[in-house]
Design an enzyme around this catalytic site. Structure first.
Site, PDB file in Angstrom:
ATOM      1  N   ASP A 173       0.820  -1.202   0.000  1.00 54.10           N
ATOM      2  CA  ASP A 173       0.000   0.000   0.000  1.00 54.10           C
ATOM      3  C   ASP A 173       0.860   1.260   0.000  1.00 54.10           C
ATOM      4  OD1 ASP A 173      -2.642   1.365   0.456  1.00 54.10           O
ATOM      5  OD2 ASP A 173      -1.632   1.969   2.309  1.00 54.10           O
ATOM      6  N   GLU A 220       1.228  -0.514  -5.233  1.00 54.16           N
ATOM      7  CA  GLU A 220       0.318   0.601  -5.483  1.00 54.16           C
ATOM      8  C   GLU A 220       1.181   1.865  -5.493  1.00 54.16           C
ATOM      9  OE1 GLU A 220      -3.377   3.156  -3.620  1.00 54.16           O
ATOM     10  OE2 GLU A 220      -1.965   2.108  -2.342  1.00 54.16           O
TER      11      GLU A 220
END
EC number: 2.4.1.18
Length: 764
Positions: free
Chosen positions: A434, A487
């Site tokens: 993330d 990401e």
């Protein structure tokens, strides 16, 4: 009564919990007395009024005397050797006999363990630090070890000592690791660490390496044995080990376990041996509802995903987190699957069942920041241990969280080992890292003057980049065939390139540019799309710079953005047609696929973490038809190698025509690896059908219509080509042959040449 063997100031250091090595005073020690060696046993027993040393093998008891403090006991025993002794204590009206923790002097951590940890290279440090049920000298108990180098004292707290930090004071090693073996306790014990800094302030902390935690709002760690589950996924793991995932179909169903589906509080939970009570959802939107357990999710979510045909489930973070509203992205227990849904063994069962149903498991991993909760990593030993002390490097003001200090070896080791841990102990198949951009840039979401440059004066976080390279290098070394997905929302180069080429080492990167272009394009009135053809075609200009995953994730259906269907223009029929058109194009476009739960049946409202998905919509035919569309789309994708084997090779994609912006139509070819097979894709992005639309194709023959997003069974108008079309000897688009096609409104066609039918008809 014999004379005491210890000075008052030494006793006081124990009584006031100020000794860095209580083994120097407590436990058994040989001393010289009257020219011979005898043994002295010392114990600090805060609740005892009397105590005895018990030698069970000799069946003897020796009374202990108090020295310098009413609860500090000492006993001299005239014997040449002393081992396996016990302490009998009188506490009020009760007597109890137990082993002395300070009789177990040998550390479990070796010098080599500590050396590797100090240099950041102990890849299985989770097998050493934390709480581990074990046996020492024939006595079962739990070994505790915690890294807190700047603490003055550390103690273990738990039900077993009435949460009294005086009873189990730990020993500090040279590298700042505190340890203690506590006999006669076991799996299931609740515990914390009591940490005292040099100013005398006391902090109660959960175990950073704890394998299990209490359900929120409680914060104690729980002793857990991760080696008791009997796995049944050997075939899956063996196949994964010998498979290149980049040449396989990857269609990911992204799911938040806490809001996919809830159960009524009265509904009995599937729990092994009644070990865990169901956790109630803290929401007025769903009063009385509870979370499903991992085992219940295995019986409900897995069949649903299997029916729809997805290859993987991606779980929003399931590491322990205190606040439901963080979606799991503010982690306090990096080594503990959240107890909202059950025990570690329950989560193992969930993963095992996924594998037995040929579904991979991806987990969102959050190494970029952590919350400030008092029981967590923040200010862990009374200093900025895991985070940078300077807020210009150590704090994310936008999120109200802290940033890991990647330059500290032990912190980096904590995170590197954590990534490996989930693959090792829980058999997961991949991680999605993330907020990678927030890690890579020192000025991320910071104004001028709020950040510090690196040693070269730049804004790149070089330590974070090196950390990510280390994680990915080790991940693929230990677990070939797994996925590591970034990401990353900027243009940092070579994110998904191998580390030996200078890349960050991920094997996939979310294509955030494609996502923004698509949502922008599909939100337009179709008649204006002709002016924005570049939104559709631009991604292929940079497609081969990275190994891209096309993702329409949870981030696109929250914070006022509406759900996917709500972004689409037109009436309800056109909205659904646009959704089908978007996803059919997505699955035909090079790159692996990820989509968030609820998109598959056309939920109208945004995702709400506190509520169920809008499952009642599936009572209505349009939503049933959309679900059928995704089932068939996944089936086609998995069965047609041209759609996935050459996702990242230039030879896997050819434009037929990308210039027809007047009609908002594009067409292209996808090719299969190591064969001459290919499919032809034509996309009409307006509601205007075209009854005679000609495109060029490379080979003569009959082209079967494999897929039509406008089919009646999906809720479309059922315009198509009656199963397929023969080519005409009419060159088009620099191709020797062409097809005269009927293009449905807001539709995508996928065709493939039927070589057998063609050969029979042409006599070849």
């Amino acid at each position: 009564m014999s004379m005491t063997t210890i000075a008052p100031e030494q006793v006081n250091r124990i009584v006031w919990n100020q000794h860095h090595d209580p083994f120097e005073i407590l436990g058994s020690h040989p001393i010289e007395q009257n020219g011979k060696t005898v043994w002295v046993v010392r114990a600090y027993l805060p609740n005892a009024s009397a105590a005895w040393v018990v030698l069970p093998e000799q069946r003897q008891e020796y009374p202990m005397q108090t020295v310098h403090d009413p609860h500090f006991f000492e006993c001299i025993i005239e014997t040449s050797e002393l081992s396996n002794y016990q302490l009998k204590t009188k506490e009020g009206e009760h007597e109890r006999v137990s082993y002395d923790p300070y009789a177990f002097r040998s550390p479990r951590l070796t010098d080599f363990d500590l050396h590797l940890f100090a240099e950041g290279n102990h890849h299985r440090i989770y097998e050493k630090l934390g709480a581990h049920f074990t046996e020492v000298g024939g006595v079962k108990g739990v070994y505790f070890a915690v890294w807190a180098p700047n603490a003055r004292n550390v103690s273990v707290l738990g039900d077993f000592n009435l949460w009294d930090g005086r009873k189990h004071q730990m020993r500090k090693g040279a590298t700042g690791v505190w340890e203690l073996f506590i006999p006669e306790i076991g799996v299931g014990e609740h515990y914390k660490y009591e940490i005292k800094n040099f100013a005398g302030h006391i902090y109660e902390k959960s175990d950073p390496f704890g394998f299990q935690q209490e359900p929120r709002p409680k914060t104690a760690s729980i002793v857990s044995n991760l080696n008791s589950y009997n796995w049944s996924d050997e075939d899956w793991l063996e196949q994964r080990r010998h498979t290149d995932p980049l040449t396989q179909p990857i269609s990911v169903y992204e799911v938040h376990l806490g809001s996919w589906l809830h159960a009524a509080s009265a509904e009995p939970a599937q729990l092994p041996n009644g070990e865990t009570e169901p956790v109630v959802i803290a929401s007025e939107l769903n009063p009385g509802a509870r979370f499903l357990t991992y085992r219940e999710l295995a019986s409900r979510l897995i069949p649903y995903v299997k029916e729809l045909g997805y290859t993987h489930i991606e779980l929003l973070p399931i590491a322990e987190h205190p606040f439901d509203g963080s979606w799991g992205y503010q982690v306090t227990g990096y080594y503990a699957p959240t107890s909202r849904f059950g025990t570690p063994e329950d989560f193992m069962y969930f993963v095992d069942q996924c594998h037995q149903n040929n579904i991979g498991v991806l987990v969102d991993w959050v190494p970029g920041h952590f919350p400030k909760d008092g029981h967590g990593l923040a200010f862990f030993d009374g200093t900025h241990l895991y985070e940078h002390a300077d807020p210009r490097k150590g704090e994310h003001k936008e999120w109200g969280t802290l940033v890991f200090n990647y330059s500290r070896n032990e912190v980096r080791n904590f995170l590197v080992a954590n990534a490996l841990f989930w693959f090792d102990k829980y058999h997961i198949d991949g991680i999605r890292v993330d907020a990678v951009a927030s890690m890579l840039y020192l000025d991320y979401c910071r104004k001028e003057g709020e950040w510090l440059p690196n040693q070269y004066g730049g804004r790149e976080n070089l330590e974070a980049a090196d950390f990510l390279r280390q994680v990915n290098h080790l991940l693929f070394s230990y677990f070939p065939g797994v996925l590591s997905i970034a990401e990353e929302s900027t243009d940092w180069p070579m994110v998904s390139w191998p580390t030996y080429t200078g890349g960050l080492g991920f094997n996939l990167k979310w294509n955030m540019g494609w996502m923004h272009d698509m949502l922008d394009y599909f939100s337009m009135d179709p008649w204006f799309r002709q002016f924005h053809q570049n939104n559709i075609t631009f991604s292929m200009w940079y497609n081969h710079s990275e190994n891209f995953m096309l993702a329409l994730s949870h981030d696109e259906v929250v914070h006022g953005k509406s759900n996917i269907i709500g972004k689409m223009p037109g009436d309800k029929w056109q909205k659904l047609a646009n959704v089908r058109c978007l996803f059919a194009y997505m699955f035909a476009h090079p790159g692996k696929k990820t989509m968030f739960m609820s998109m598959e049946f056309g939920q109208w409202s945004e995702w709400n973490v506190w509520a169920d998905l809008e499952w009642p919509l599936l009572q209505f035919e349009p939503h049933q038809q959309l679900k059928k569309f995704f089932t068939e789309l996944n089936k086609l994708y998995r069965s047609e190698p041209a759609l996935y084997t050459l996702d990242f090779a230039r030879e896997g994609f050819d434009w037929i025509d990308c210039s027809d912006n007047r009609h908002s139509v594009v067409s292209f070819i996808r090719r299969e690896k190591d064969t001459e097979n290919f499919v032809v894709v034509i996309c009409n992005f307006t509601p205007q059908p075209h009854s005679h639309y000609r495109i060029g194709v490379p080979e003569k023959g009959f082209y079967t219509e494999l897929f039509n997003s406008d089919a009646r069974q999906y809720g479309g108008s059922n315009m198509g080509n009656l199963g397929g079309k023969w080519t005409d000897d009419w060159s088009m688009h620099n191709r020797p042959y062409s097809l005269d096609l009927c293009l449905p409104p807001l539709g995508v066609l996928i065709l493939k040449m039927d070589k057998e039918k063609t050969a029979k008809a042409l006599g070849s």
